[in-house]
Write an enzyme that holds these catalytic residues in place. Structure first.
Site, short mmCIF file in Angstrom:
data_model
loop_
_atom_site.label_atom_id
_atom_site.label_comp_id
_atom_site.label_asym_id
_atom_site.label_seq_id
_atom_site.Cartn_x
_atom_site.Cartn_y
_atom_site.Cartn_z
N GLU A 177 0.88 3.88 1.73
CA GLU A 177 1.28 4.35 3.07
C GLU A 177 2.46 3.55 3.62
O GLU A 177 3.42 4.13 4.14
CB GLU A 177 0.12 4.25 4.06
CG GLU A 177 -1.09 5.04 3.67
CD GLU A 177 -2.14 4.21 2.94
OE1 GLU A 177 -1.79 3.52 1.94
OE2 GLU A 177 -3.31 4.26 3.34
N HIS A 212 0.86 -1.18 0.00
CA HIS A 212 0.00 0.00 0.00
C HIS A 212 0.90 1.23 0.00
O HIS A 212 2.01 1.21 0.54
CB HIS A 212 -0.87 0.03 1.25
CG HIS A 212 -1.94 -1.01 1.27
ND1 HIS A 212 -3.09 -0.86 2.00
CD2 HIS A 212 -2.04 -2.22 0.66
CE1 HIS A 212 -3.85 -1.92 1.85
NE2 HIS A 212 -3.24 -2.76 1.05
N CYS A 272 -6.27 2.00 5.79
CA CYS A 272 -6.88 0.76 6.26
C CYS A 272 -6.25 0.40 7.61
O CYS A 272 -5.30 1.05 8.06
CB CYS A 272 -6.64 -0.34 5.24
SG CYS A 272 -4.92 -0.89 5.14
N CYS A 284 -2.38 -0.01 7.41
CA CYS A 284 -1.66 1.25 7.22
C CYS A 284 -1.80 2.18 8.42
O CYS A 284 -0.85 2.88 8.77
CB CYS A 284 -2.14 1.92 5.94
SG CYS A 284 -1.75 0.93 4.47
#
Length: 160
Positions: free
Chosen positions: A60, A58, A88, A91
């Site tokens: 992040e 991801h 999420c 993250c």
């Protein structure tokens, strides 16, 4: 760590540009960047799950890794994370564990947002760091970018 709204908007504009690149590469269009204690750009990232075949890639997580490496320290307490979509749980957990000074996100995530929409990990008794959060910066643009990308993917699937 409080800044004028225009500063947050300028950084979010850069995150939106990164998200656009991710979308063009076939990734869910999420972009992120970390700004250091002096206001300097430390790291940028975009979603890379498909390209890297990595469920943890991801934006992040990637940008936090890069910022820590650039600083030579995983404590990012004087840094700010800008991301186009509310993080999420994975993250949000990474942001908390990195001791970020601030997270600024664009669009809320009604399915898995973990900074207040579905979960609120920063206020959990299990969190060892109280993470300041600002949501809704360039929210309409961030949401539209995601919605447009998903609509295009659905259209492409119908044509196949």
């Amino acid at each position: 760590m409080l800044l004028e709204d225009s500063a947050h908007e300028q950084w979010m504009d850069q995150a939106l540009a990164l998200a656009d690149l991710a979308g063009q590469a076939g990734e869910v269009p999420v972009g992120a960047l970390v700004v250091g204690p002096g206001g300097e750009l430390l790291a940028t990232a975009q979603n890379r799950r498909e390209r890297d075949a990595d469920p943890t890639a991801h934006a992040e997580v990637l940008v936090l890794r890069a910022a820590g490496q650039r600083l030579g320290n995983w404590h990012l307490n004087l840094c700010r994370l800008y991301v186009t979509l509310e993080p999420c749980p994975m993250c949000a957990g990474a942001a908390i564990l990195s001791r970020l000074g601030l997270v600024v996100y664009g669009a809320a995530d009604p399915k898995s947002g973990a900074l207040g929409t579905v979960l609120n990990l920063p206020t959990s008794p299990a969190s060892n760091h109280r993470l300041p959060v600002i949501g809704g910066v360039r929210e309409d643009r961030c949401r539209a970018q995601l919605q447009d990308w998903f609509a295009q993917r659905r259209q492409e699937r119908r044509q196949d």
